[in-house]
Write an enzyme that holds these catalytic residues in place. Structure first.
Site, short mmCIF file in Angstrom:
data_model
loop_
_atom_site.label_atom_id
_atom_site.label_comp_id
_atom_site.label_asym_id
_atom_site.label_seq_id
_atom_site.Cartn_x
_atom_site.Cartn_y
_atom_site.Cartn_z
CE LYS A 130 -4.43 1.02 0.27
NZ LYS A 130 -5.60 0.21 -0.11
CG ASP A 170 -7.35 3.22 -0.69
OD1 ASP A 170 -7.84 2.08 -0.63
OD2 ASP A 170 -7.39 4.01 0.27
P1 NDP Z 1 -13.03 7.66 -2.56
O1 NDP Z 1 -11.95 8.64 -2.45
O2 NDP Z 1 -13.68 7.41 -3.87
O3 NDP Z 1 -14.20 8.00 -1.52
C1 NDP Z 1 -13.94 8.11 -0.17
C2 NDP Z 1 -15.23 8.42 0.55
O4 NDP Z 1 -15.02 8.28 1.96
C3 NDP Z 1 -15.68 9.87 0.32
O5 NDP Z 1 -17.07 9.93 0.42
C4 NDP Z 1 -15.00 10.58 1.50
O6 NDP Z 1 -15.60 11.80 1.86
C5 NDP Z 1 -15.19 9.56 2.59
N1 NDP Z 1 -14.16 9.75 3.61
C6 NDP Z 1 -12.82 9.69 3.45
N2 NDP Z 1 -12.21 9.95 4.61
C7 NDP Z 1 -13.18 10.18 5.50
C8 NDP Z 1 -13.17 10.50 6.87
N3 NDP Z 1 -12.02 10.64 7.56
N4 NDP Z 1 -14.37 10.65 7.50
C9 NDP Z 1 -15.54 10.51 6.83
N5 NDP Z 1 -15.60 10.22 5.52
C10 NDP Z 1 -14.43 10.04 4.89
O7 NDP Z 1 -12.43 6.29 -1.95
P2 NDP Z 1 -12.93 4.80 -2.15
O8 NDP Z 1 -14.41 4.77 -2.28
O9 NDP Z 1 -12.09 4.17 -3.19
O10 NDP Z 1 -12.48 4.15 -0.76
C11 NDP Z 1 -13.36 4.05 0.36
C12 NDP Z 1 -12.88 2.93 1.26
O11 NDP Z 1 -12.86 1.69 0.54
C13 NDP Z 1 -11.47 3.09 1.81
O12 NDP Z 1 -11.43 2.52 3.11
C14 NDP Z 1 -10.62 2.25 0.88
O13 NDP Z 1 -9.42 1.83 1.48
C15 NDP Z 1 -11.57 1.10 0.64
N6 NDP Z 1 -11.32 0.29 -0.55
C16 NDP Z 1 -11.25 0.85 -1.78
C17 NDP Z 1 -11.05 0.07 -2.89
C18 NDP Z 1 -11.08 0.61 -4.27
O14 NDP Z 1 -11.02 -0.19 -5.21
N7 NDP Z 1 -11.21 1.90 -4.48
C19 NDP Z 1 -10.81 -1.38 -2.76
C20 NDP Z 1 -10.99 -1.88 -1.43
C21 NDP Z 1 -11.20 -1.06 -0.38
P3 NDP Z 1 -14.92 13.21 1.42
O15 NDP Z 1 -15.28 13.35 -0.04
O16 NDP Z 1 -15.54 14.22 2.30
O17 NDP Z 1 -13.45 13.06 1.64
O1 2IT Z 2 -7.82 -1.65 -0.56
C1 2IT Z 2 -7.80 -2.14 -1.70
O2 2IT Z 2 -7.94 -3.36 -1.89
C2 2IT Z 2 -7.62 -1.24 -2.83
N1 2IT Z 2 -7.57 -0.03 -2.64
C3 2IT Z 2 -7.49 -1.80 -4.22
C4 2IT Z 2 -6.10 -2.28 -4.45
C5 2IT Z 2 -5.79 -2.70 -5.86
O3 2IT Z 2 -4.62 -3.00 -6.09
O4 2IT Z 2 -6.67 -2.72 -6.72
#
Ligand code: NDP
Ligand code: 2IT
Length: 452
Positions: A130, A170
């Site tokens: 990561k 992420d």
């Molecule tokens: P995005 O950047 O697309 O969206 C993040 C969302 O979470 C936004 O709505 C953001 O709000 C909110 N957020 C972030 N930080 C905070 C905080 N401290 N308090 C409240 N809300 C918060 O990210 P993703 O949707 O990609 O990721 C979301 C989660 O999913 C993370 O935990 C990530 O690690 C996990 N994840 C993502 C994957 C992926 O493929 N993208 C894969 C597996 C897991 P704001 O706009 O106000 O910042």
């Molecule tokens: O937390 C996660 O699994 C991710 N942000 C996606 C990682 C990836 O390599 O697609």
């Protein structure tokens, strides 16, 4: 030394705390996994003798670097960048990059540790890594984001590669940032390789990668419900976040007949008693991604909905909950509230969204609780499929990829069931199942290598 002398979770954790001062998120992630692993390996001497868990909880390396860039006003800005390469026993390091103001080494170490188990669970050959930066993308122009991404990659490029370490998106890193970083990598190395996943379709990206995490987390929820003869159809679902994972989870829940009641961002949550249907989800996607707006604006757009400033959505009564924003966004009190209101299932789209007290409460209550490392593995799984397509220089069709995602999530569910059964009951402890199933594959590969 006898096995019994090795087996002491408290001693192990006090060592982890001592060696990682000021890193609470990392310690929390190791604690949650170790509670299950210590029990499992009690009578398995090689795992002790070869210090397998101790070694997985010590990243192979942590690279930290300075990232300088110039903002639109000509000010020189300095950020910190990291890549945590946690474990490569079963494949090249693989995991996302996070750009967020609150990113620290502790956060990235916890994410890389979790990723190691998650990637193992997918059944694909990927190790755990990561990275990211404390760069805050909020309010930055496209050109500022581009200059930052280029500067970040100018340092990162020497540590990554299609067979070495393959980053992806992420929080704060989506298609735009991946495009800028891939362009810079290609420019520096003069190579067109699958060094990043989540790429645009025009330059080696895979269909359904964008949807995969949210869809996968919903399939996992559906799998858990089907295992007890139930389904998402007709259920009310509370979702946090409004980014990539949350909006695609909302979309798939809606496809499967569920009613999504909430979404959120760091400013608060919206509650829409009429349900957040596809048209509203499309508006949220456009608003949050293209316009980079706030979820608060939803209330002005859709009559009958409410915005709750600085609040999290867990107090809204629901059948099912999907935390899809960030770590530790659901604490013990939130877990109690959900349970009191009759919530029967939780599927974590985010990584470690539930704090340790909440995890223990969900486990004790024996609800259907899918931890992030299992439930949100669909994203990295399709990243793995993107790597395969890049290596073979082909693109698979959408229908094939949709089926592979469903099959992979089903396989993860089966692996959790294999290791997560609770003696004397029909209940599956998915946390224990995911931890042990993820561990075994990595551990056995490490045993094969000897002490390296
Ligand atoms: P995005 O950047 O697309 O969206 C993040 C969302 O979470 C936004 O709505 C953001 O709000 C909110 N957020 C972030 N930080 C905070 C905080 N401290 N308090 C409240 N809300 C918060 O990210 P993703 O949707 O990609 O990721 C979301 C989660 O999913 C993370 O935990 C990530 O690690 C996990 N994840 C993502 C994957 C992926 O493929 N993208 C894969 C597996 C897991 P704001 O706009 O106000 O910042
Ligand atoms: O937390 C996660 O699994 C991710 N942000 C996606 C990682 C990836 O390599 O697609």
């Amino acid at each position: 030394m006898s096995v019994a002398e090795h087996v002491n979770l408290d001693e192990f954790m006090s060592g982890v705390k001592r060696r990682n001062p000021g890193q609470p998120e990392f310690v929390q992630a190791v604690q949650e996994v170790s509670e299950d692993i210590f029990e499992f390996i009690q009578d398995k001497l090689p795992y002790h003798e070869y210090q397998i868990l101790r070694r997985i909880a010590e990243p192979d390396r942590v690279v930290s670097f300075r990232v300088c860039w110039e903002d639109d006003n000509g000010n020189i800005r300095v950020q910190r960048g990291w890549r945590v390469q946690n474990n490569s026993a079963i494949g090249p390091y693989k995991g996302g990059l996070r750009f967020h103001r609150d990113v620290t080494e502790s956060v990235l170490k916890f994410l890389a540790f979790e990723q190691t188990f998650k990637n193992s669970l997918t059944g694909l050959p990927m190790g755990g890594g990561k990275g990211g930066s404390n760069f805050n993308p909020k309010g930055k122009s496209d050109h500022e984001v581009m200059r930052f991404c280029q500067s970040f990659m100018t340092e990162l490029y020497r540590h990554v590669g299609a067979d070495i370490d393959v980053p992806a998106g992420d929080i704060g890193v989506g298609a735009r940032e991946i495009g800028y970083m891939f362009g810079q990598y290609k420019r520096i190395t003069n190579q067109f390789t699958g060094v990043l996943t989540g790429k645009g379709l025009e330059y080696g990206g895979s269909l359904i990668r964008t949807e995969a995490t949210g869809y996968g987390a919903t399939y996992f929820l559906q799998n858990m419900l089907q295992h007890v003869g139930d389904s998402i159809d007709g259920k009310s679902v509370v979702i946090s976040g409004s980014g990539n994972v949350a909006t695609h989870a909302a979309e798939k829940v809606t496809h499967l007949g569920g009613k999504v009641l909430t979404l959120s961002d760091s400013g608060g949550f919206i509650y829409d008693p009429a349900g957040i249907d596809q048209e509203k989800i499309d508006w949220v996607k456009e608003h949050k991604t293209t316009r980079r707006g706030r979820i608060a604006d939803y209330a002005g757009e859709f009559a009958g909905s409410e915005f709750h400033t600085d609040k999290r959505p867990w107090g809204v009564p629901c059948d099912l909950a999907m935390p899809c924003a960030t770590q530790n966004e659901l604490d013990g009190d939130d877990a109690r509230t959900l349970l009191k209101n009759g919530c029967i299932g939780v599927s974590e789209g985010a990584n470690m969204p539930t704090n340790l007290e909440g995890v223990h409460l969900f486990k004790e209550a024996q609800i259907l609780y899918g931890p992030g490392k299992a439930a949100n593995a669909g994203g990295v799984a399709v990243s793995g499929l993107e790597m395969s397509q890049n290596s073979a220089r082909i693109s698979w069709k959408e229908a094939e990829l949709q089926k592979l995602l469903v099959d992979i999530m089903g396989g993860i569910h089966d692996r959790c069931v294999e290791y997560g059964g609770v003696a004397g009951t029909e209940h599956i402890d998915y946390v224990r199942g995911a931890n042990i199933a993820g561990f075994v594959k990595v551990a056995d590969a490490m045993l094969a290598y000897g002490v390296v």
